[in-house]
Design a protein around this motif. Structure first.
Motif, PDB file in Angstrom:
ATOM      1  N   UNK A 197     -14.504  31.197   1.983  1.00 28.59           N
ATOM      2  CA  UNK A 197     -15.412  32.154   1.281  1.00 28.59           C
ATOM      3  C   UNK A 197     -15.569  30.980  -0.271  1.00 28.59           C
ATOM      4  N   UNK A 198     -14.796  30.626  -0.293  1.00 27.11           N
ATOM      5  CA  UNK A 198     -14.281  29.863  -1.787  1.00 27.11           C
ATOM      6  C   UNK A 198     -15.005  28.563  -2.118  1.00 27.11           C
ATOM      7  N   UNK A 199     -15.084  28.081  -0.990  1.00 22.28           N
ATOM      8  CA  UNK A 199     -15.545  26.941  -0.613  1.00 22.28           C
ATOM      9  C   UNK A 199     -16.939  26.990   0.037  1.00 22.28           C
ATOM     10  N   UNK A 200     -17.365  27.681   0.719  1.00 22.58           N
ATOM     11  CA  UNK A 200     -19.213  28.696   0.132  1.00 22.58           C
ATOM     12  C   UNK A 200     -19.717  28.199  -0.875  1.00 22.58           C
ATOM     13  N   UNK A 201     -19.227  29.343  -1.540  1.00 19.58           N
ATOM     14  CA  UNK A 201     -19.354  29.741  -2.544  1.00 19.58           C
ATOM     15  C   UNK A 201     -19.580  28.328  -3.574  1.00 19.58           C
ATOM     16  N   UNK A 202     -18.434  27.536  -3.535  1.00 14.98           N
ATOM     17  CA  UNK A 202     -18.557  25.943  -4.333  1.00 14.98           C
ATOM     18  C   UNK A 202     -19.241  25.959  -4.344  1.00 14.98           C
ATOM     19  N   UNK A 203     -20.086  25.244  -2.500  1.00 15.11           N
ATOM     20  CA  UNK A 203     -21.898  24.203  -1.592  1.00 15.11           C
ATOM     21  C   UNK A 203     -22.580  25.184  -2.662  1.00 15.11           C
ATOM     22  N   UNK A 204     -22.967  26.499  -2.702  1.00 21.40           N
ATOM     23  CA  UNK A 204     -23.818  27.750  -3.010  1.00 21.40           C
ATOM     24  C   UNK A 204     -24.089  26.824  -4.228  1.00 21.40           C
ATOM     25  N   UNK A 205     -23.180  26.387  -5.169  1.00 18.62           N
ATOM     26  CA  UNK A 205     -23.330  26.118  -6.970  1.00 18.62           C
ATOM     27  C   UNK A 205     -23.794  24.840  -6.553  1.00 18.62           C
ATOM     28  N   UNK A 206     -23.283  23.573  -6.274  1.00 16.76           N
ATOM     29  CA  UNK A 206     -23.930  22.444  -5.481  1.00 16.76           C
ATOM     30  C   UNK A 206     -25.455  22.530  -5.348  1.00 16.76           C
ATOM     31  N   UNK A 207     -25.526  23.097  -4.555  1.00 19.25           N
ATOM     32  CA  UNK A 207     -26.558  23.301  -3.574  1.00 19.25           C
ATOM     33  C   UNK A 207     -27.553  24.134  -3.808  1.00 19.25           C
ATOM     34  N   UNK A 208     -28.699  24.832  -5.045  1.00 19.44           N
ATOM     35  CA  UNK A 208     -28.609  25.859  -4.478  1.00 19.44           C
ATOM     36  C   UNK A 208     -30.189  25.785  -4.151  1.00 19.44           C
ATOM     37  N   UNK A 257     -24.250  40.143  -9.717  1.00 22.44           N
ATOM     38  CA  UNK A 257     -23.277  38.856  -9.922  1.00 22.44           C
ATOM     39  C   UNK A 257     -24.038  37.572 -10.013  1.00 22.44           C
ATOM     40  N   UNK A 258     -23.364  36.724 -10.618  1.00 14.76           N
ATOM     41  CA  UNK A 258     -23.906  35.399 -10.734  1.00 14.76           C
ATOM     42  C   UNK A 258     -22.224  34.738  -9.779  1.00 14.76           C
ATOM     43  N   UNK A 259     -23.154  33.316  -9.265  1.00 17.04           N
ATOM     44  CA  UNK A 259     -22.169  33.042  -8.420  1.00 17.04           C
ATOM     45  C   UNK A 259     -20.829  32.583  -8.653  1.00 17.04           C
ATOM     46  N   UNK A 260     -20.900  32.209  -9.876  1.00 14.40           N
ATOM     47  CA  UNK A 260     -19.218  31.737 -10.914  1.00 14.40           C
ATOM     48  C   UNK A 260     -18.881  32.969 -10.279  1.00 14.40           C
ATOM     49  N   UNK A 261     -18.876  34.340 -10.845  1.00 11.93           N
ATOM     50  CA  UNK A 261     -17.936  34.911 -10.993  1.00 11.93           C
ATOM     51  C   UNK A 261     -17.410  35.242  -8.871  1.00 11.93           C
ATOM     52  N   UNK A 262     -18.112  34.911  -8.853  1.00 14.56           N
ATOM     53  CA  UNK A 262     -17.594  34.868  -7.023  1.00 14.56           C
ATOM     54  C   UNK A 262     -16.364  34.661  -6.649  1.00 14.56           C
TER      55      UNK A 262
END
Length: 98
Positions: free
Chosen positions: A86-97, A2-7
């Protein structure tokens, strides 16, 4: 995979709900009027978004009277805190892959 955006959590898709949770995670509890003022919302707009977060189990609404005046207070539930973190962690991963 699953792509991060979908999580990302759909409960936090709207900017008002994102703001409500951000404020609630920064404090133990906040009154209706204080939350309304901080976010610059109307009564109805705030009430409808908080109701959606309550339905998801992320916000606890407490109503009481102080003297003869009604007072509504909001707190984030443990489930809400975990979901928002968890939502914030996914956003951070999207910002800093990595």
């Amino acid at each position: 995979m699953k792509h991060l955006i979908h999580t990302l959590n759909k409960a936090f898709d709207h900017r008002v709900r994102l703001g409500v949770m951000a404020v609630l995670l920064a404090t133990d509890a906040v009154s209706f009027n204080d939350l309304k003022e901080v976010l610059g919302l109307t009564d109805g707009n705030l009430a409808s978004h908080v109701a959606a977060l309550e339905k998801a189990g992320y916000v606890l609404i407490s109503k009481q009277f102080i003297g003869k005046k009604p007072n509504t207070t909001y707190t984030a539930t443990a489930e809400g805190r975990a979901a928002f973190q968890q939502h914030l962690e996914v956003l951070e991963k999207l910002l800093r892959p990595d």
